[in-house]
Design a protein around this motif. Structure first.
Motif, PDB file in Angstrom:
ATOM      1  N   ALA A   1     -70.240  18.547   7.030  1.00 54.52           N
ATOM      2  CA  ALA A   1     -69.263  17.722   7.726  1.00 54.52           C
ATOM      3  C   ALA A   1     -69.998  16.894   8.778  1.00 54.52           C
ATOM      4  O   ALA A   1     -70.903  17.406   9.449  1.00 54.52           O
ATOM      5  CB  ALA A   1     -68.198  18.586   8.387  1.00 54.52           C
ATOM      6  N   PHE A   2     -69.596  15.647   8.916  1.00 51.20           N
ATOM      7  CA  PHE A   2     -70.288  14.747   9.839  1.00 51.20           C
ATOM      8  C   PHE A   2     -70.278  15.263  11.268  1.00 51.20           C
ATOM      9  O   PHE A   2     -71.175  14.980  12.042  1.00 51.20           O
ATOM     10  CB  PHE A   2     -69.683  13.339   9.772  1.00 51.20           C
ATOM     11  N   ARG A   3     -69.301  16.053  11.637  1.00 49.74           N
ATOM     12  CA  ARG A   3     -69.166  16.550  13.010  1.00 49.74           C
ATOM     13  C   ARG A   3     -69.925  17.865  13.237  1.00 49.74           C
ATOM     14  O   ARG A   3     -69.938  18.396  14.331  1.00 49.74           O
ATOM     15  CB  ARG A   3     -67.687  16.752  13.331  1.00 49.74           C
TER      16      ARG A   3
ATOM     17  N   THR B   1     -78.343  15.872  -2.768  1.00 48.66           N
ATOM     18  CA  THR B   1     -76.943  15.511  -2.976  1.00 48.66           C
ATOM     19  C   THR B   1     -76.141  16.098  -1.831  1.00 48.66           C
ATOM     20  O   THR B   1     -76.131  17.316  -1.643  1.00 48.66           O
ATOM     21  CB  THR B   1     -76.424  16.062  -4.323  1.00 48.66           C
ATOM     22  N   TYR B   2     -75.502  15.224  -1.068  1.00 50.52           N
ATOM     23  CA  TYR B   2     -74.717  15.651   0.088  1.00 50.52           C
ATOM     24  C   TYR B   2     -73.247  15.401  -0.199  1.00 50.52           C
ATOM     25  O   TYR B   2     -72.867  14.311  -0.619  1.00 50.52           O
ATOM     26  CB  TYR B   2     -75.142  14.886   1.345  1.00 50.52           C
ATOM     27  N   ILE B   3     -72.417  16.407   0.041  1.00 48.59           N
ATOM     28  CA  ILE B   3     -70.980  16.299  -0.147  1.00 48.59           C
ATOM     29  C   ILE B   3     -70.307  16.464   1.206  1.00 48.59           C
ATOM     30  O   ILE B   3     -70.417  17.511   1.838  1.00 48.59           O
ATOM     31  CB  ILE B   3     -70.475  17.356  -1.150  1.00 48.59           C
ATOM     32  N   GLU B   4     -69.640  15.397   1.640  1.00 48.41           N
ATOM     33  CA  GLU B   4     -68.919  15.389   2.914  1.00 48.41           C
ATOM     34  C   GLU B   4     -67.567  16.076   2.729  1.00 48.41           C
ATOM     35  O   GLU B   4     -66.758  15.655   1.903  1.00 48.41           O
ATOM     36  CB  GLU B   4     -68.715  13.951   3.392  1.00 48.41           C
ATOM     37  N   CYS B   5     -67.355  17.133   3.484  1.00 45.54           N
ATOM     38  CA  CYS B   5     -66.124  17.920   3.355  1.00 45.54           C
ATOM     39  C   CYS B   5     -65.017  17.482   4.307  1.00 45.54           C
ATOM     40  O   CYS B   5     -63.848  17.760   4.052  1.00 45.54           O
ATOM     41  CB  CYS B   5     -66.434  19.402   3.570  1.00 45.54           C
ATOM     42  N   ASP B   6     -65.374  16.819   5.380  1.00 50.22           N
ATOM     43  CA  ASP B   6     -64.376  16.400   6.364  1.00 50.22           C
ATOM     44  C   ASP B   6     -63.689  15.124   5.879  1.00 50.22           C
ATOM     45  O   ASP B   6     -64.362  14.123   5.624  1.00 50.22           O
ATOM     46  CB  ASP B   6     -65.039  16.156   7.714  1.00 50.22           C
ATOM     47  N   PRO B   7     -62.363  15.140   5.752  1.00 48.43           N
ATOM     48  CA  PRO B   7     -61.648  13.951   5.278  1.00 48.43           C
ATOM     49  C   PRO B   7     -61.876  12.714   6.142  1.00 48.43           C
ATOM     50  O   PRO B   7     -61.693  11.597   5.674  1.00 48.43           O
ATOM     51  CB  PRO B   7     -60.174  14.360   5.326  1.00 48.43           C
ATOM     52  N   LYS B   8     -62.320  12.893   7.394  1.00 55.07           N
ATOM     53  CA  LYS B   8     -62.557  11.760   8.288  1.00 55.07           C
ATOM     54  C   LYS B   8     -63.988  11.236   8.197  1.00 55.07           C
ATOM     55  O   LYS B   8     -64.327  10.251   8.844  1.00 55.07           O
ATOM     56  CB  LYS B   8     -62.251  12.158   9.729  1.00 55.07           C
ATOM     57  N   GLY B   9     -64.827  11.881   7.395  1.00 52.79           N
ATOM     58  CA  GLY B   9     -66.224  11.463   7.267  1.00 52.79           C
ATOM     59  C   GLY B   9     -66.389  10.319   6.276  1.00 52.79           C
ATOM     60  O   GLY B   9     -65.443   9.877   5.634  1.00 52.79           O
TER      61      GLY B   9
END
Length: 83
Positions: A4-6, A26-34
């Motif tokens: 998550a970006f945060r 491979t990076y997967i952003e989990c935060d919907p705001k990222g």
């Protein structure tokens, strides 16, 4: 890597790799705001914390050393990591 970006631990994990090596992850952003979020993939993988690594079908939660990631991924390159 799921993250998550945060997440400060995710940021530190990325820094361990350095920009050239991180570009191969491979990076997967989990935060919907990222940026480019993919929370559905995180839910499907049952990610409970960040960072989490998926390697050879298994999830490894928490920050990992480069040595540990090399070992569990069967990395065959040089292992004189500078972290």
């Amino acid at each position: 890597m799921y993250g998550a970006f945060r997440c400060p631990y995710c940021h530190h994990q990325k820094e361990l790799f350095g920009k050239p090596a991180w570009a191969t992850i491979t990076y997967i952003e989990c935060d919907p705001k990222g940026t480019n979020p993919q929370p559905d993939l995180c839910q499907k993988a049952k990610i409970k914390g960040y960072p989490s690594w998926e390697i050879q079908g298994k999830i490894y939660a928490g920050m990992q050393s480069l040595q540990t990631l090399a070992q569990i991924s069967s990395y065959q390159g040089k292992r004189n990591f500078k972290n």
